[in-house]
Design an enzyme around this catalytic site. Structure first.
Site, PDB file in Angstrom:
ATOM      1  N   HIS A 265       0.841  -1.222   0.000  1.00 57.35           N
ATOM      2  CA  HIS A 265       0.000   0.000   0.000  1.00 57.35           C
ATOM      3  C   HIS A 265       0.872   1.266   0.000  1.00 57.35           C
ATOM      4  CE1 HIS A 265      -2.931   3.034   1.020  1.00 57.35           C
ATOM      5  NE2 HIS A 265      -2.371   3.227   2.199  1.00 57.35           N
TER       6      HIS A 265
ATOM      7  N   HIS B  23       4.123   6.869   5.450  1.00 54.30           N
ATOM      8  CA  HIS B  23       2.957   7.597   5.970  1.00 54.30           C
ATOM      9  C   HIS B  23       2.150   6.846   7.031  1.00 54.30           C
ATOM     10  CE1 HIS B  23       0.517   5.435   2.898  1.00 54.30           C
ATOM     11  NE2 HIS B  23      -0.498   5.723   3.670  1.00 54.30           N
ATOM     12  N   ASP B  24       2.257   5.497   7.079  1.00 53.52           N
ATOM     13  CA  ASP B  24       1.487   4.754   8.087  1.00 53.52           C
ATOM     14  C   ASP B  24       2.352   4.244   9.240  1.00 53.52           C
ATOM     15  OD1 ASP B  24      -1.071   5.036   7.140  1.00 53.52           O
ATOM     16  OD2 ASP B  24      -0.932   3.334   5.771  1.00 53.52           O
TER      17      ASP B  24
ATOM     18  N   GLU C 182       1.542   5.824  12.721  1.00 46.07           N
ATOM     19  CA  GLU C 182       0.189   5.485  13.183  1.00 46.07           C
ATOM     20  C   GLU C 182       0.060   4.008  13.552  1.00 46.07           C
ATOM     21  OE1 GLU C 182      -4.388   5.459  11.672  1.00 46.07           O
ATOM     22  OE2 GLU C 182      -2.832   6.033  10.266  1.00 46.07           O
ATOM     23  N   ASP C 183       0.668   3.125  12.741  1.00 46.45           N
ATOM     24  CA  ASP C 183       0.421   1.692  12.906  1.00 46.45           C
ATOM     25  C   ASP C 183       1.515   0.934  13.647  1.00 46.45           C
ATOM     26  OD1 ASP C 183      -1.850   2.164  11.525  1.00 46.45           O
ATOM     27  OD2 ASP C 183      -1.149   1.382   9.605  1.00 46.45           O
TER      28      ASP C 183
ATOM     29  N   ASP D 108      -3.124   8.598  -1.240  1.00 48.92           N
ATOM     30  CA  ASP D 108      -3.515   7.535  -0.308  1.00 48.92           C
ATOM     31  C   ASP D 108      -4.983   7.158  -0.537  1.00 48.92           C
ATOM     32  OD1 ASP D 108      -3.453   5.827   1.937  1.00 48.92           O
ATOM     33  OD2 ASP D 108      -4.137   7.431   3.264  1.00 48.92           O
TER      34      ASP D 108
END
Length: 757
Positions: free
Chosen positions: A64, A89-90, A93-94, A156
């Site tokens: 992704h 980018h994730d 957050e993850d 995204d």
């Protein structure tokens, strides 16, 4: 088992390596400075951070971020900083990594973008409308810091939309609705035309799958016809351009399924009645950069000699680019087949800007895209002003911003001849506020092209506008009704709010003064008596009315407070209380019959005849019937309300309360009947009504519930309410009625009194 697992890991590894290599290859083809090392470092870091995690579709999660980075690089034209931020980018957050970790490894710029993306993660919209507006504000504020945050966010969202098939249907509606409501307009505003079109089409595909497929099939069926028309229409144009010696290419632009459907809905017409499905695009390479504008007009003059142009349809965005940087010359020509065809004339640079928007300006920095960038920063400034204002209501806030996102532009002139870009349908009042808040709040009228006009006067492109002011003028509450721009609405609301607060404070002081002068106690009981006497509900309303001078407190009020309440007054209170309850009980009776339900949001709820009568409420705003594309919304009392998916209320619910949506499916058979309204227009002749009723009642055996018909100047209009089982019944009725001579238009309408024009 271990071997199998190993083979799976190897297959995944190859898939990931190939995807990343393809990203690098495409990056190396671009004009950006080649910073392969930092991109590879970001990829390895993200790969490690997301190791073992899979997406809902089953593929490794790292694919992704790679796909988002590829969109940012190839389709938006961004460089290494953005590619790194997209890959990472994730991560914050993850995983357990923080923004500080990113900064230490990749520097402050990439960290700042990743931080901006993390703040607005999880979609713009939270569980409640207010959370959604808060997140949207964050998005716009980060956008103000660095435009790349929003560009990566759009990349995204585009990848999420491309892979939406693996999500639950209820999630699909929420994400598709949110995309249409915010992301597509944002992409449009930033000039990302190709991405905007794809986002709209993907949203449409998931919200109305059958209609989408139907339009696609019709486009394919008419492809050969369009190809012939295109070849015949462009042959003499090619001949002329070859003579001129300007390098060019001509392509056909076919209207997107979403645009076609939108036009069909807005104008109540069929696919066959849309005449601008085909447009022609001439993309040329100018002889040199200075001659670009002249070449545009030379091509226009040349093709206007071949085909007659439409006098009212020349759009010159070359001399005055749109706010998103779009430049082109649009002209509508009459083909030899008697059909109007739009021709768009652009240089290669203009075409890049049209497709890639703001990002393409970096590519042509020397070419001086500064004017367009100025327009963009102007728009960001307007948004910042709205954000700085006192907090408006959350949904109002979104609608206010949307006004600016969607608007087409016109050009107007100040008295000194300066040009101003304004949204279409704007008024003289909007223009005043766009120049200065003081000018807006004190304006009394305007002169448009030297003629006196009211503030509500709608401006046209090319108008010269002078605002007339007076020091004694104040903002009027009625202004909000004809202000159309985000800035004007926000300013008017803020000023009115401030004035209301001042008036309320003055009223509170006058009430306190009244009690003191009359020697009466300032108690809740006495305040309630004054509220009842002046028929207002709350102390705030009373204070506002006194402050505004609606009434003054005097002798009658003093007598009212000093007297003991007499029996008639008590009777009034008692009867009012009981009467009110009785009425309320009756109102609620029908509602409470619909029982609250236990709902599994992951399942598709079946709408059976029994369930519709007992458990579900069919929304009154859009009146859905079996066969319509619908969704369910769980209201505050845990009941399911069924809306059409394109209903404006449903659009707001998708963006504000996406987590309360459920997927529903009709399973009614022919057991129930539903009211539906049909609009008919045609040429009046003796016996036409008789023919209409004969088709409906005798041939199709459908019950007519209500009928209204009027005729003027030989044209009749009729509205009929019928009881039908489903959408197929409506289509059969419409198709049979179309066979009657002289009926020119027939369409379904939501409300009996709607006009389908």
């Amino acid at each position: 088992m271990t071997d199998e697992k190993l083979t799976q890991e190897q297959a995944d590894g190859k898939l990931i390596d190939d995807a990343f290599q393809e990203l690098l290859d495409r990056y190396l083809e671009s004009r950006h400075r080649k910073k392969v090392e930092i991109i590879t470092k970001a990829f390895n870091f993200a790969r490690q951070a997301h190791k073992g995690v899979r997406r809902r579709s089953g593929e490794p999660y790292i694919l992704h971020p790679i796909a988002v980075a590829r969109i940012a690089c190839v389709e938006i034209g961004l460089g290494s900083t953005s590619i790194c931020a997209a890959l990472l980018h994730d991560v914050v957050e993850d995983t357990d990594y923080t923004v500080e970790d990113i900064e230490n490894l990749f520097g402050p710029k990439i960290a700042q973008i990743v931080d901006g993306l993390t703040k607005i993660s999880g979609g713009i919209f939270g569980d409640r409308a207010s959370a959604q507006a808060e997140n949207f504000k964050k998005l716009l504020l980060t956008m103000n810091d660095d435009i790349r945050v929003i560009l990566i966010k759009i990349a995204d969202r585009l990848h999420n939309m491309r892979t939406l098939g693996s999500m639950l249907p209820s999630k699909q509606y929420k994400i598709a609705g949110e995309t249409l409501y915010i992301y597509a307009p944002l992409a449009n505003r930033l000039g990302l035309n190709r991405i905007k079109t794809e986002l709209e089409d993907l949203s449409f595909k998931y919200e109305h799958p059958e209609t989408y497929q139907e339009i696609q099939n019709k486009l394919q069926a008419t492809q050969a016809e369009r190809d012939t028309l295109f070849a015949e229409f462009t042959a003499p144009i090619r001949e002329q351009l070859d003579k001129m010696g300007i390098p060019y290419r001509i392509i056909a632009r076919v209207k997107s399924p979403y645009s076609i459907w939108n036009k069909m809905q807005a104008k109540h017409i069929t696919f066959e009645e849309i005449y601008d499905i085909l447009a022609v695009r001439i993309i040329f390479t100018p002889r040199n950069q200075e001659e670009e504008l002249n070449d545009c007009f030379d091509i226009y003059v040349a093709i206007s000699r071949i085909y007659k142009p439409h006098p009212d349809r020349l759009r010159d965005w070359v001399s005055h680019p749109k706010a998103n940087g779009y430049q082109a010359l649009h002209v509508t020509l009459m083909s030899n087949k008697g059909q109007w065809i739009e021709v768009q004339i652009r240089s290669e640079r203009m075409n890049d800007v049209a497709e890639q928007g703001f990002a393409a300006h970096w590519k042509y920095k020397e070419g001086g895209g500064s004017e367009d960038e100025g327009e963009l920063s102007k728009w960001l400034k307007t948004i910042k002003e709205i954000l700085d204002d006192p907090q408006p209501d959350a949904l109002d806030f979104l609608d206010t911003i949307k006004l600016n996102l969607f608007a087409s532009e016109i050009f107007v002139f100040t008295p000194k001849g300066e040009i101003k870009t304004m949204p279409q349908n704007c008024t003289a009042l909007d223009f005043a506020f766009s120049i200065h808040t003081f000018l807006g709040s004190h304006c009394i009228g305007a002169k448009v092209n030297h003629k006196l006009v009211p503030l509500s006067h709608k401006l046209q492109s090319g108008d010269q506008v002078e605002i007339l002011t007076s020091k004694s003028q104040k903002v009027q509450p009625s202004w909000i009704n004809f202000a159309t721009t985000a800035k004007a609405k926000a300013k008017i609301q803020a000023i009115l709010k401030r004035e209301r607060r001042e008036q309320q404070q003055r009223g509170e002081d006058l009430i306190a003064q009244f009690f003191q002068q009359e020697g009466l106690p300032n108690t809740d009981e006495n305040i309630r008596k004054l509220c009842d006497k002046h028929q207002v509900k709350t102390y705030e309303e009373l204070a506002l009315a006194v402050g505004q001078g609606v009434f003054t407190l005097g002798e009658p009020d003093k007598n009212e407070l000093k007297e003991k309440p007499n029996t008639t007054n008590w009777k009034k209170y008692i009867s009012f209380a009981f009467g009110g309850n009785k009425q309320k009980q009756q109102e609620n009776k029908g509602e409470s019959e619909k029982q609250p339900l236990n709902i599994d949001k992951k399942e598709i709820v079946k709408l059976t005849p029994d369930a519709i009568q007992k458990n579900y409420i069919l929304a009154d705003c859009c009146k859905p019937i079996p066969g319509d594309d619908v969704l369910g919304y769980i209201d505050d009392n845990n009941r399911i309300v069924i809306h059409k998916r394109q209903c404006p209320i449903a659009t707001q619910l998708k963006t504000s309360f996406g987590n309360r949506l459920i997927a529903v499916q009709w399973q009614t058979g022919k057991a129930l009947v539903f009211p539906v309204n049909v609009y008919i227009k045609g040429i009046d002749e003796i016996g036409v009504l008789n023919k209409v009723t004969e088709v409906i009642s005798q041939q199709l055996n459908v019950n007519i519930h209500k009928l209204y018909i009027e005729s003027e100047d030989g044209i009749f209009e009729a509205r009929i309410q019928l009881y039908v089982h489903d959408v197929n019944d409506v289509n059969t009725i419409c198709n049979n009625l179309k066979k009657i001579n002289n009926i020119k238009k027939i369409t379904r309408i939501d409300d009996f009194d709607d006009n389908a024009e």
